[in-house]
Design an enzyme around this catalytic site. Structure first.
Site, mmCIF file in Angstrom:
data_model
loop_
_atom_site.group_PDB
_atom_site.id
_atom_site.type_symbol
_atom_site.label_atom_id
_atom_site.label_comp_id
_atom_site.label_asym_id
_atom_site.label_seq_id
_atom_site.Cartn_x
_atom_site.Cartn_y
_atom_site.Cartn_z
ATOM 1 N N ARG A 197 -12.056 -4.128 -4.109
ATOM 2 C CA ARG A 197 -11.153 -4.034 -2.964
ATOM 3 C C ARG A 197 -11.973 -3.996 -1.680
ATOM 4 O O ARG A 197 -12.900 -3.194 -1.559
ATOM 5 C CB ARG A 197 -10.292 -2.777 -3.052
ATOM 6 C CG ARG A 197 -9.376 -2.674 -1.831
ATOM 7 C CD ARG A 197 -8.432 -1.528 -1.915
ATOM 8 N NE ARG A 197 -9.111 -0.268 -1.700
ATOM 9 C CZ ARG A 197 -8.491 0.909 -1.775
ATOM 10 N NH1 ARG A 197 -7.219 0.953 -2.102
ATOM 11 N NH2 ARG A 197 -9.141 2.020 -1.551
ATOM 12 N N ASN A 238 0.480 4.513 -4.568
ATOM 13 C CA ASN A 238 0.280 5.687 -3.702
ATOM 14 C C ASN A 238 0.781 5.385 -2.292
ATOM 15 O O ASN A 238 1.562 6.137 -1.710
ATOM 16 C CB ASN A 238 -1.203 6.068 -3.643
ATOM 17 C CG ASN A 238 -1.814 6.217 -5.014
ATOM 18 O OD1 ASN A 238 -1.115 6.511 -5.974
ATOM 19 N ND2 ASN A 238 -3.111 6.005 -5.134
ATOM 20 N N ARG A 288 -12.874 0.838 -5.568
ATOM 21 C CA ARG A 288 -12.786 1.255 -4.158
ATOM 22 C C ARG A 288 -14.184 1.214 -3.555
ATOM 23 O O ARG A 288 -15.153 1.639 -4.191
ATOM 24 C CB ARG A 288 -12.212 2.673 -4.056
ATOM 25 C CG ARG A 288 -10.729 2.784 -4.418
ATOM 26 C CD ARG A 288 -10.237 4.203 -4.179
ATOM 27 N NE ARG A 288 -8.798 4.344 -4.313
ATOM 28 C CZ ARG A 288 -8.167 4.753 -5.420
ATOM 29 N NH1 ARG A 288 -8.863 5.046 -6.500
ATOM 30 N NH2 ARG A 288 -6.850 4.882 -5.444
ATOM 31 N N ARG A 346 1.299 11.051 1.982
ATOM 32 C CA ARG A 346 0.859 11.298 0.595
ATOM 33 C C ARG A 346 -0.057 12.503 0.460
ATOM 34 O O ARG A 346 -0.261 13.012 -0.630
ATOM 35 C CB ARG A 346 0.162 10.047 0.038
ATOM 36 C CG ARG A 346 -1.017 9.635 0.859
ATOM 37 C CD ARG A 346 -1.488 8.239 0.477
ATOM 38 N NE ARG A 346 -2.526 8.283 -0.541
ATOM 39 C CZ ARG A 346 -3.217 7.231 -0.953
ATOM 40 N NH1 ARG A 346 -2.942 6.031 -0.462
ATOM 41 N NH2 ARG A 346 -4.146 7.343 -1.850
ATOM 42 N N CYS A 368 -2.300 -0.317 -9.849
ATOM 43 C CA CYS A 368 -3.551 0.432 -9.789
ATOM 44 C C CYS A 368 -3.387 1.774 -9.086
ATOM 45 O O CYS A 368 -4.344 2.519 -8.944
ATOM 46 C CB CYS A 368 -4.658 -0.391 -9.135
ATOM 47 S SG CYS A 368 -4.304 -0.825 -7.431
ATOM 48 N N HIS A 409 -6.947 11.573 -1.162
ATOM 49 C CA HIS A 409 -8.119 10.885 -1.696
ATOM 50 C C HIS A 409 -9.065 11.802 -2.457
ATOM 51 O O HIS A 409 -9.653 11.419 -3.464
ATOM 52 C CB HIS A 409 -8.839 10.118 -0.592
ATOM 53 C CG HIS A 409 -8.103 8.875 -0.218
ATOM 54 N ND1 HIS A 409 -7.378 8.759 0.933
ATOM 55 C CD2 HIS A 409 -7.923 7.721 -0.889
ATOM 56 C CE1 HIS A 409 -6.799 7.575 0.964
ATOM 57 N NE2 HIS A 409 -7.115 6.920 -0.132
HETATM 58 C C1 PEP Z 1 -2.660 2.980 -3.560
HETATM 59 O O1 PEP Z 1 -2.339 3.078 -2.373
HETATM 60 O O2 PEP Z 1 -1.868 3.163 -4.494
HETATM 61 C C2 PEP Z 1 -4.042 2.659 -3.924
HETATM 62 C C3 PEP Z 1 -4.357 2.383 -5.177
HETATM 63 O O3 PEP Z 1 -4.982 2.680 -2.951
HETATM 64 P P1 PEP Z 1 -5.558 4.036 -2.300
HETATM 65 O O4 PEP Z 1 -5.116 5.189 -3.150
HETATM 66 O O5 PEP Z 1 -7.026 3.883 -2.275
HETATM 67 O O6 PEP Z 1 -4.931 4.016 -0.940
HETATM 68 MG MG MG Z 2 -3.641 2.330 -0.826
#
Ligand code: PEP
Ligand code: MG
Length: 583
Positions: free
Chosen positions: A336, A458, A300, A469, A506, A193
């Site tokens: 979201r 992601n 977000r 991740r 996204c 993040h």
């Molecule tokens: C994702 O998981 O691809 C996403 C866009 O949400 P986040 O990165 O905030 O988990």
């Molecule tokens: Mg996500």
């Protein structure tokens, strides 16, 4: 040079040259010293005075951050304030001084480390932000008691590169953009993040650099290249000149791309692609607009949470959502709902311990279990939707019932607001984030049940490949170009098309030019992108043909490895007349 060159993952492009400020080195060695019984109360008084001074200092930092970045972002300091007001914690330190005759600094360090170890032994990712805050408080108080100069990031006097073992979203938000020019860290990957935030903010960053802290000290001159993913120590004048020239070329290319921000994103064979922006922080609304975003594909809401002591009120949220909505007249802004959990909980939230928080009580699950929290957010969305095109999107969906229940709540709150005479929309479109294999496999049913789908690549990649991740050690295994992820992406696009529902992407994948080309070929006509990446993606769309993208996607779907997919994509853009090395 090779012994001075550290390699990591370039998570946010750009070149920065400047001295390092090493964040993790700031806790000094505290000598173990006992004081005579007669001085014990003096140590207690010293402790109280230091805590008061640090409280005042953190209050000033908060004010400065509020002036710089706005009151919402300044709330990042609330969690530290809360710790400095924690009577149990401070009382335990005073007891330690009185019982063991320790100095104030030793007692503070001891208790803080004890608390940190207890949290660390829980092994919970969600405590990471709190541990970072505790570290911050410990460093400030101990340094103050030892009369050491404050190595505060707020007090930087020259543009510097922050070096840390791990960068938390909280720290990223806190940085003074005029003095912090880049970020380097040992932990982290492209989709952690903090990396997403750095990218959105347009701050060059390299993460996953093994052994960085062993090599870099505060003051070491660095040349950081976020495009190549390298950090060069003590660069020579020739290396600086070379990098500067590259930086100038990148900048010129950026300026050239900027010129096209108001041109429509239409392929050479007439396909109109909608390019929206991902907005993680309030200030990015302006950046997204400046880069030509046609609305927001992912707003977000976690900045309201990370590092904060409490959740925001309905009014605060409604104001923010309305501001975002009215910034993009004629375009949708997709909000979201809270993606709480994993490593994101506000400090005051009583979250239970879980061995695997990323497989645990997260996102829509938390919201549905805490209706007061969810309903407040939905009411804020409905209120903002009175004057703007606002959509609601729910994360980490795995079951149809989660969508159905959300829809019911939206309607109930719409009716309640009407009864209360509050200006608000009666309802809003409700979309589903496709970011779990469960949702992808049932894409046809989710498409039928919702108003739109948006793929979070992601998490979809993380959960499909079973690769954390944020884990730098596994970074080379984390790729949305894996054939398994590609099949799911295709399945989702086809399901949305069959149900006549819009589908977008996204996740960070959409910000990466070769992947964006692939996504268009797979049938996605809306991409939501980190604002700094928008001009390049727009330019690319205008060079390519849908037909070529579709043929390339078909070939990519037949490939057996991610490396083969990458080769196919390079050949595909080349066939559109684009030099892949320019991307
Ligand atoms: C994702 O998981 O691809 C996403 C866009 O949400 P986040 O990165 O905030 O988990
Ligand atoms: Mg996500």
């Amino acid at each position: 040079m090779s012994d001075r060159l550290l390699r990591g993952v370039g998570v946010s492009p750009g070149i920065a040259i400047g001295p390092a400020v090493v964040v993790a080195s700031a806790l000094p060695d505290v000598p173990h010293r006992v004081v005579p019984r007669s001085q014990v109360e003096r140590e207690v008084r010293r402790l109280r005075a230091a805590v008061r001074d640090v409280q005042r200092h953190v209050g000033e930092l908060k004010e400065r951050a509020a002036l710089r970045a706005g009151p919402d972002e300044a709330r990042i300091f609330d969690a530290q304030m809360l710790m400095l007001e924690d009577a149990d914690f401070l009382g335990a330190i005073e007891d330690l001084i009185r019982e063991n005759h320790l100095t104030a600094e030793k007692a503070f360090e001891f208790k803080a480390l004890e608390q940190r170890d207890a949290w660390m032994s829980v092994g919970s990712a969600r405590l990471k932000d709190r541990i970072a805050d505790l570290n911050g408080v410990m460093i400030r108080v101990v340094r103050h008691l030892m009369h050491l100069e404050d190595e505060d990031l707020e007090g930087l006097t020259q543009p510097s590169i922050v070096v840390a073992r791990e960068v938390f979203p909280g720290l990223t938000v806190q940085l003074d953009r005029s003095q912090v020019i880049a970020i380097a860290s040992e932990e982290g990957t492209r989709t952690s993040h903090a990396a997403i935030l750095a990218h959105s903010m347009g701050m060059p960053a390299v993460m996953g650099i093994q052994g960085a802290l062993g090599r870099i000290e505060t003051g070491t001159r660095l040349l950081l290249d976020g495009t190549r993913g390298t950090v060069l120590l003590d660069p020579t004048p020739a290396e600086i000149a070379d990098a500067t020239a590259r930086g100038v070329r990148e900048h010129e290319r950026g300026v050239e791309l900027e010129r096209g921000v108001s041109l429509p994103a239409v392929t050479t064979d007439g396909l109109r692609v909608a390019l929206r922006g991902n907005v993680d922080l309030p200030e990015e609304i302006d950046a997204a607009r400046a880069h030509g975003a046609e609305g927001v594909g992912l707003l977000r809401t976690e900045f309201f949470i990370t590092g904060h002591a409490a959740l925001p009120t309905e009014d605060e949220q409604a104001r923010y959502f309305a501001r975002a909505g009215t910034a993009f007249p004629g375009h949708p802004v997709v909000i979201r709902s809270y993606d709480l959990g994993g490593d994101k909980f506000p400090a005051a939230f009583q979250a239970p311990y879980e061995a695997n928080p990323f497989l645990g009580w997260r996102a829509i699950r938390v919201c549905l279990d805490h209706p007061e929290l969810f309903r407040g957010q939905i009411r804020a969305v409905l209120r903002a939707a009175a004057d703007a095109q606002i959509h609601l999107m729910i994360p980490l969906v795995t079951r149809l019932a989660e969508v159905q229940r959300t829809r019911e709540i939206v309607l109930e709150e719409g009716q309640r607001l009407a009864r209360e005479g509050v200006r608000a929309a009666a309802s809003v479109p409700v979309g589903v984030m496709m970011e779990t294999p469960a949702a992808a496999v049932l894409a046809d049913r989710f498409a039928a049940e919702s108003d739109f789908l948006s793929v979070g690549t992601n998490d979809l990649t993380q959960y499909t490949l079973v690769v954390d991740r944020g884990n730098a050690r596994l970074a080379d295994r984390f790729t949305p170009l894996d054939p398994s992820v590609l099949r799911l992406l295709k399945q989702i696009a086809d399901a949305a098309c069959a149900a006549h529902k819009p589908a977008s992407v996204c996740g960070e994948m959409a910000s990466e030019p070769l992947s964006a080309f692939l996504l268009i070929g797979l049938g996605y006509e809306t991409l939501s992108v980190a604002p700094p990446a928008l001009p390049r993606i727009r330019w690319l769309v205008r060079q390519l043909s849908r037909q070529q993208a579709a043929a390339t996607a078909t070939a990519a779907l037949a490939a057996r490895t991610d490396a083969d997919v990458l080769e196919i994509l390079r050949a595909g853009v080349a066939a559109c007349g684009v030099d892949p090395s320019l991307l």
